[in-house]
Design a protein around this motif. Structure first.
Motif, PDB file in Angstrom:
ATOM      1  N   GLY A 116       0.712  -1.400  -0.391  1.00 34.34           N
ATOM      2  CA  GLY A 116       0.241   0.618  -0.314  1.00 34.34           C
ATOM      3  C   GLY A 116       0.859   1.357   0.216  1.00 34.34           C
ATOM      4  O   GLY A 116       1.302   1.313  -1.255  1.00 34.34           O
ATOM      5  N   LYS A 117       1.036   1.738   0.688  1.00 31.44           N
ATOM      6  CA  LYS A 117       2.142   3.274   1.266  1.00 31.44           C
ATOM      7  C   LYS A 117       3.415   3.021   0.379  1.00 31.44           C
ATOM      8  O   LYS A 117       3.964   3.573   0.660  1.00 31.44           O
ATOM      9  N   THR A 123      16.315  -9.166   7.971  1.00 34.85           N
ATOM     10  CA  THR A 123      16.069  -8.308   8.288  1.00 34.85           C
ATOM     11  C   THR A 123      14.563  -8.244   7.181  1.00 34.85           C
ATOM     12  O   THR A 123      14.862  -8.550   6.169  1.00 34.85           O
ATOM     13  N   ALA A 124      13.828  -7.637   8.143  1.00 35.26           N
ATOM     14  CA  ALA A 124      13.336  -7.138   7.553  1.00 35.26           C
ATOM     15  C   ALA A 124      12.551  -5.708   8.065  1.00 35.26           C
ATOM     16  O   ALA A 124      12.305  -5.141   8.855  1.00 35.26           O
ATOM     17  N   TYR A 125      11.582  -4.655   7.404  1.00 38.30           N
ATOM     18  CA  TYR A 125      11.621  -3.372   7.160  1.00 38.30           C
ATOM     19  C   TYR A 125      10.712  -2.450   6.506  1.00 38.30           C
ATOM     20  O   TYR A 125      10.857  -2.992   5.289  1.00 38.30           O
ATOM     21  N   TRP A 126      10.100  -1.212   6.839  1.00 39.05           N
ATOM     22  CA  TRP A 126       9.578  -0.947   5.664  1.00 39.05           C
ATOM     23  C   TRP A 126      10.415   0.255   4.905  1.00 39.05           C
ATOM     24  O   TRP A 126      11.019   0.915   5.311  1.00 39.05           O
ATOM     25  N   PHE A 127       9.868   0.539   3.775  1.00 37.16           N
ATOM     26  CA  PHE A 127      10.883   0.808   2.878  1.00 37.16           C
ATOM     27  C   PHE A 127       9.696   2.128   1.576  1.00 37.16           C
ATOM     28  O   PHE A 127       9.450   1.163   0.949  1.00 37.16           O
ATOM     29  N   ALA A 128      10.369   3.413   1.588  1.00 30.94           N
ATOM     30  CA  ALA A 128       8.987   3.736   1.167  1.00 30.94           C
ATOM     31  C   ALA A 128       9.403   4.165  -0.979  1.00 30.94           C
ATOM     32  O   ALA A 128      10.138   3.126  -0.824  1.00 30.94           O
ATOM     33  N   LYS A 129       8.173   3.679  -1.001  1.00 32.57           N
ATOM     34  CA  LYS A 129       8.185   3.763  -2.201  1.00 32.57           C
ATOM     35  C   LYS A 129       8.692   4.598  -3.270  1.00 32.57           C
ATOM     36  O   LYS A 129       9.522   4.154  -4.314  1.00 32.57           O
ATOM     37  N   THR A 130       9.460   5.714  -2.775  1.00 29.01           N
ATOM     38  CA  THR A 130       9.629   6.595  -3.434  1.00 29.01           C
ATOM     39  C   THR A 130      11.904   6.399  -3.272  1.00 29.01           C
ATOM     40  O   THR A 130      12.018   7.002  -4.259  1.00 29.01           O
TER      41      THR A 130
END
Length: 69
Positions: free
Chosen positions: A35-36, A54-61
């Motif tokens: 989504g975001k 590891t795992a983390y959130w990654f900005a689409k930009t």
């Protein structure tokens, strides 16, 4: 646990990634559109098994680095 990412989300990312990219030291980055942002998991293969480092959130930009946008 440290990033409050549920195990099911990480498993989904690894089992059905939208993108897979090579990283340093024979590692791979698996990205799943959530989504975001993307969920990014760094994976290494050991003896035929995938090990999630590891795992983390990654900005689409930030995908410009991979020349997708």
């Amino acid at each position: 646990v440290e990033r409050y990412i549920k195990r099911k989300l990480v498993e989904s990312c690894v089992k059905n990634p939208d993108f897979i990219f090579p990283e340093k030291d024979n590692k791979k980055a698996y990205l799943k559109d959530m989504g975001k942002n993307y969920l990014k998991a760094i994976i290494v293969e050991e003896e035929g098994n995938l090990v999630i480092l590891t795992a983390y959130w990654f900005a689409k930009t930030r995908l410009k680095r991979y020349n997708l946008n």
